[in-house]
Motif scaffolding. Structure first.
Motif, PDB file in Angstrom:
ATOM      1  N   GLY A   1      67.774  35.572 115.450  1.00  0.00           N
ATOM      2  CA  GLY A   1      67.506  37.274 115.505  1.00  0.00           C
ATOM      3  C   GLY A   1      68.348  38.493 114.795  1.00  0.00           C
ATOM      4  N   MET A   2      67.512  40.031 114.157  1.00  0.00           N
ATOM      5  CA  MET A   2      68.880  40.682 113.767  1.00  0.00           C
ATOM      6  C   MET A   2      68.225  42.114 113.980  1.00  0.00           C
ATOM      7  SD  MET A   2      67.029  39.145 110.733  1.00  0.00           S
ATOM      8  CE  MET A   2      67.100  38.103 110.863  1.00  0.00           C
ATOM      9  N   SER A   3      68.202  43.112 114.576  1.00  0.00           N
ATOM     10  CA  SER A   3      67.244  44.001 114.613  1.00  0.00           C
ATOM     11  C   SER A   3      67.578  45.675 113.047  1.00  0.00           C
ATOM     12  CB  SER A   3      68.692  44.722 115.550  1.00  0.00           C
ATOM     13  OG  SER A   3      69.630  45.163 115.784  1.00  0.00           O
ATOM     14  N   ALA A   4      66.547  46.394 112.981  1.00  0.00           N
ATOM     15  CA  ALA A   4      67.538  46.864 112.688  1.00  0.00           C
ATOM     16  C   ALA A   4      66.305  48.744 113.018  1.00  0.00           C
ATOM     17  CB  ALA A   4      66.082  47.242 111.688  1.00  0.00           C
ATOM     18  N   ALA A   5      66.811  49.775 112.042  1.00  0.00           N
ATOM     19  CA  ALA A   5      66.255  51.283 112.871  1.00  0.00           C
ATOM     20  C   ALA A   5      64.439  51.689 112.892  1.00  0.00           C
ATOM     21  CB  ALA A   5      67.502  52.277 112.392  1.00  0.00           C
ATOM     22  N   THR A   6      64.367  50.804 111.961  1.00  0.00           N
ATOM     23  CA  THR A   6      62.864  51.202 111.414  1.00  0.00           C
ATOM     24  C   THR A   6      61.398  49.466 111.146  1.00  0.00           C
ATOM     25  OG1 THR A   6      63.083  51.973 109.130  1.00  0.00           O
ATOM     26  CG2 THR A   6      63.779  53.520 110.737  1.00  0.00           C
ATOM     27  N   ILE A   7      60.491  49.619 111.121  1.00  0.00           N
ATOM     28  CA  ILE A   7      59.689  48.295 111.263  1.00  0.00           C
ATOM     29  C   ILE A   7      59.930  48.023 110.247  1.00  0.00           C
ATOM     30  CG2 ILE A   7      57.670  47.556 111.121  1.00  0.00           C
ATOM     31  CD1 ILE A   7      57.189  49.005 113.430  1.00  0.00           C
ATOM     32  N   GLY A   8      59.536  49.027 109.148  1.00  0.00           N
ATOM     33  CA  GLY A   8      59.740  48.540 107.046  1.00  0.00           C
ATOM     34  C   GLY A   8      61.168  48.161 107.341  1.00  0.00           C
ATOM     35  N   ASP A   9      62.656  48.802 108.285  1.00  0.00           N
ATOM     36  CA  ASP A   9      63.685  47.984 107.143  1.00  0.00           C
ATOM     37  C   ASP A   9      63.890  46.142 108.436  1.00  0.00           C
ATOM     38  OD1 ASP A   9      64.479  50.097 105.711  1.00  0.00           O
ATOM     39  OD2 ASP A   9      65.565  51.497 107.952  1.00  0.00           O
ATOM     40  N   LEU A  10      63.307  46.776 109.100  1.00  0.00           N
ATOM     41  CA  LEU A  10      63.394  44.523 110.032  1.00  0.00           C
ATOM     42  C   LEU A  10      62.345  43.916 108.823  1.00  0.00           C
ATOM     43  CD1 LEU A  10      64.227  43.318 112.259  1.00  0.00           C
ATOM     44  CD2 LEU A  10      62.037  43.701 112.509  1.00  0.00           C
TER      45      LEU A  10
ATOM     46  N   GLY B   1      50.595  57.399 113.484  1.00  0.00           N
ATOM     47  CA  GLY B   1      51.730  56.889 112.092  1.00  0.00           C
ATOM     48  C   GLY B   1      52.285  55.698 113.420  1.00  0.00           C
ATOM     49  N   ASP B   2      51.732  55.831 114.808  1.00  0.00           N
ATOM     50  CA  ASP B   2      52.364  54.338 115.345  1.00  0.00           C
ATOM     51  C   ASP B   2      51.521  53.050 114.534  1.00  0.00           C
ATOM     52  OD1 ASP B   2      53.046  55.454 116.840  1.00  0.00           O
ATOM     53  OD2 ASP B   2      52.038  54.873 119.094  1.00  0.00           O
ATOM     54  N   LEU B   3      52.768  51.623 114.131  1.00  0.00           N
ATOM     55  CA  LEU B   3      52.138  51.034 113.814  1.00  0.00           C
ATOM     56  C   LEU B   3      51.605  49.412 114.845  1.00  0.00           C
ATOM     57  CD1 LEU B   3      52.028  48.766 111.772  1.00  0.00           C
ATOM     58  CD2 LEU B   3      54.613  47.543 112.251  1.00  0.00           C
ATOM     59  N   VAL B   4      50.484  49.312 115.199  1.00  0.00           N
ATOM     60  CA  VAL B   4      49.700  48.315 116.153  1.00  0.00           C
ATOM     61  C   VAL B   4      49.047  47.214 115.254  1.00  0.00           C
ATOM     62  CG1 VAL B   4      49.362  50.695 117.454  1.00  0.00           C
ATOM     63  CG2 VAL B   4      47.330  50.188 115.622  1.00  0.00           C
TER      64      VAL B   4
ATOM     65  N   ARG C   1      55.855  52.774 120.312  1.00  0.00           N
ATOM     66  CA  ARG C   1      54.972  53.331 121.471  1.00  0.00           C
ATOM     67  C   ARG C   1      56.562  54.573 121.562  1.00  0.00           C
ATOM     68  NH1 ARG C   1      53.812  56.920 124.403  1.00  0.00           N
ATOM     69  NH2 ARG C   1      53.136  56.733 126.095  1.00  0.00           N
ATOM     70  N   LYS C   2      57.656  54.050 122.220  1.00  0.00           N
ATOM     71  CA  LYS C   2      59.200  55.149 122.058  1.00  0.00           C
ATOM     72  C   LYS C   2      60.217  54.961 120.777  1.00  0.00           C
ATOM     73  CE  LYS C   2      58.007  55.073 126.999  1.00  0.00           C
ATOM     74  NZ  LYS C   2      57.915  56.970 127.344  1.00  0.00           N
ATOM     75  N   SER C   3      60.127  54.000 120.316  1.00  0.00           N
ATOM     76  CA  SER C   3      60.605  54.144 119.088  1.00  0.00           C
ATOM     77  C   SER C   3      60.317  52.419 118.097  1.00  0.00           C
ATOM     78  CB  SER C   3      62.313  54.402 118.786  1.00  0.00           C
ATOM     79  OG  SER C   3      62.930  52.925 119.828  1.00  0.00           O
ATOM     80  N   GLU C   4      60.986  53.173 116.084  1.00  0.00           N
ATOM     81  CA  GLU C   4      60.716  51.686 115.794  1.00  0.00           C
ATOM     82  C   GLU C   4      61.499  50.824 115.284  1.00  0.00           C
ATOM     83  OE1 GLU C   4      59.112  51.916 111.628  1.00  0.00           O
ATOM     84  OE2 GLU C   4      58.050  53.666 112.177  1.00  0.00           O
ATOM     85  N   MET C   5      62.387  50.770 117.115  1.00  0.00           N
ATOM     86  CA  MET C   5      63.773  50.149 116.544  1.00  0.00           C
ATOM     87  C   MET C   5      63.312  48.713 116.874  1.00  0.00           C
ATOM     88  SD  MET C   5      67.358  52.300 117.922  1.00  0.00           S
ATOM     89  CE  MET C   5      66.855  52.596 119.263  1.00  0.00           C
TER      90      MET C   5
END
Length: 361
Positions: free
Chosen positions: A312-321, A207-210, A254-258
């Motif tokens: 610069g901006m942030s999101a909780a998941t990679i898809g949201d970002l 499930g990791d995005l690499v 690795r630790k989270s998708e944030m």
């Protein structure tokens, strides 16, 4: 009744009577064992149905078939103890049947527990912890299944007289044979060790995005010798397991998708920055994807022909970002086109200076 049985027995040859007794005892033993198996598993299914989770149902389902055959074999063994003819026939096949049944039961038990534990891990709220458990379960279960298969096949082969004699001969000349086997098994051992290292150290999880060799995608499966990475365009990249241990790669979760991501705007040097910053922050407040961790507009480059603004901006998941960056990029370009059109870079011609040069010639 006893006289009737004795009279019937007298009409048959001894070997025929022994055959009838053996078949009858075997059929009765197997039938009673299968009946006991059905009653037992009906009870287990009822007990599992009272549990809210599906783990018990998965384990019971995975163990039903191998234990049915094992119970039938047990009934046959118990009947053979009381029937000499059946005992003689059973002893010829016991060395082959018993290892296969035990291996099948162990194989099914490991697969059932792996499925149940994976289902339990998927229900976890902590996404990083769920991926960690799924990866360990996948690698360790496949290692256990491989060991079970090897041991089962080895026990079956050792019971075959010809194969056992060949093994004894090879052991007698184990010098060159050990070198040949060691050289041939080196890739398999390397993959096995790499798989165990992956389960312990967890440089990458299911499930990791690499990003590997320029390919970006989600890790779908991790096996002993390779892992599969599915890219955004549905391609599947096959990556050797040792690649994740011996070379560098990017793991975005690795630790989270944030994550924090940028949007770059290249504008005219005469552009006023503060209104753009205000509009950027205002627009972020309207987006559900923004997690309120990071929001900053900085001028990162200044050239004679242009300036570079980093949003610069942030999101909780990679898809949201990803969705947030696309929305910000589209909105800011449209807003600049409507509110600050002079900020957009154009290729200008100094018409007056050019006309003056032409007039002098």
């Amino acid at each position: 009744m006893r006289e009737t049985i004795d009279s019937l027995a007298a009409k048959f040859e001894p070997w025929a009577w022994d055959l009838i007794v053996a078949v009858t005892a075997g059929v009765l033993g197997v039938a009673l064992a299968l009946l006991a198996h059905r009653v037992l598993f009906d009870l287990l299914r009822r007990l599992a149905s009272h549990n809210n989770t599906e783990s018990d149902d998965i384990i019971v389902e995975s163990m039903e078939r191998p234990t049915r055959w094992a119970m039938g074999t047990l009934g046959l063994v118990l009947a053979a103890r009381e029937t000499p003819a059946l005992q003689m026939a059973w002893e010829r096949f016991a060395g082959l049947v018993m290892p296969v049944l035990l291996g099948w039961i162990a194989f099914s038990l490991v697969k059932g527990f792996a499925r149940a534990m994976t289902l339990h891990a998927q229900a976890s709220v902590d996404l990083a912890a769920a991926r960690s458990r799924q990866t360990r379960i996948a690698i360790l279960s496949r290692t256990a299944l491989l060991v079970i298969v090897i041991v089962t096949v080895g026990l079956v082969l050792l019971d075959i007289p010809g194969v056992r004699d060949i093994g004894t001969t090879l052991l007698a000349s184990a010098g060159l044979a050990a070198l040949a086997v060691g050289a041939a098994a080196q890739p398999a051992l390397k993959s096995l060790i790499a798989g165990l290292q992956m389960a312990i150290t967890e440089p990458v999880r299911i499930g990791d995005l690499v990003v590997v060799d320029g390919h970006t995608g989600r890790v779908e499966e991790i096996r002993m010798s390779f892992a599969t990475v599915r890219t955004w365009d549905e391609r599947v990249i096959i990556v050797p397991t040792s690649r994740f241990l011996e070379q560098s790669f990017e793991n975005w979760s690795r630790k989270s998708e944030m994550l924090t991501g940028p949007v770059f705007l290249h504008l005219d040097p005469a552009t006023e920055v503060e209104p753009i910053r205000a509009e950027f922050l205002r627009f972020l407040e309207t987006r559900e994807e923004w997690d309120h961790r990071t929001a900053a507009l900085l001028m990162t480059e200044a050239h004679p022909e242009s300036i570079e603004l980093r949003l610069g901006m942030s999101a909780a998941t990679i898809g949201d970002l990803w969705g947030l960056r696309c929305a910000v990029r589209e909105h800011m370009i449209d807003w600049l086109r409507r509110e600050m059109p002079d900020a957009l870079i154009r290729h200008r011609l100094e018409v007056e200076a050019a006309n003056a040069r032409v007039a002098q010639t």
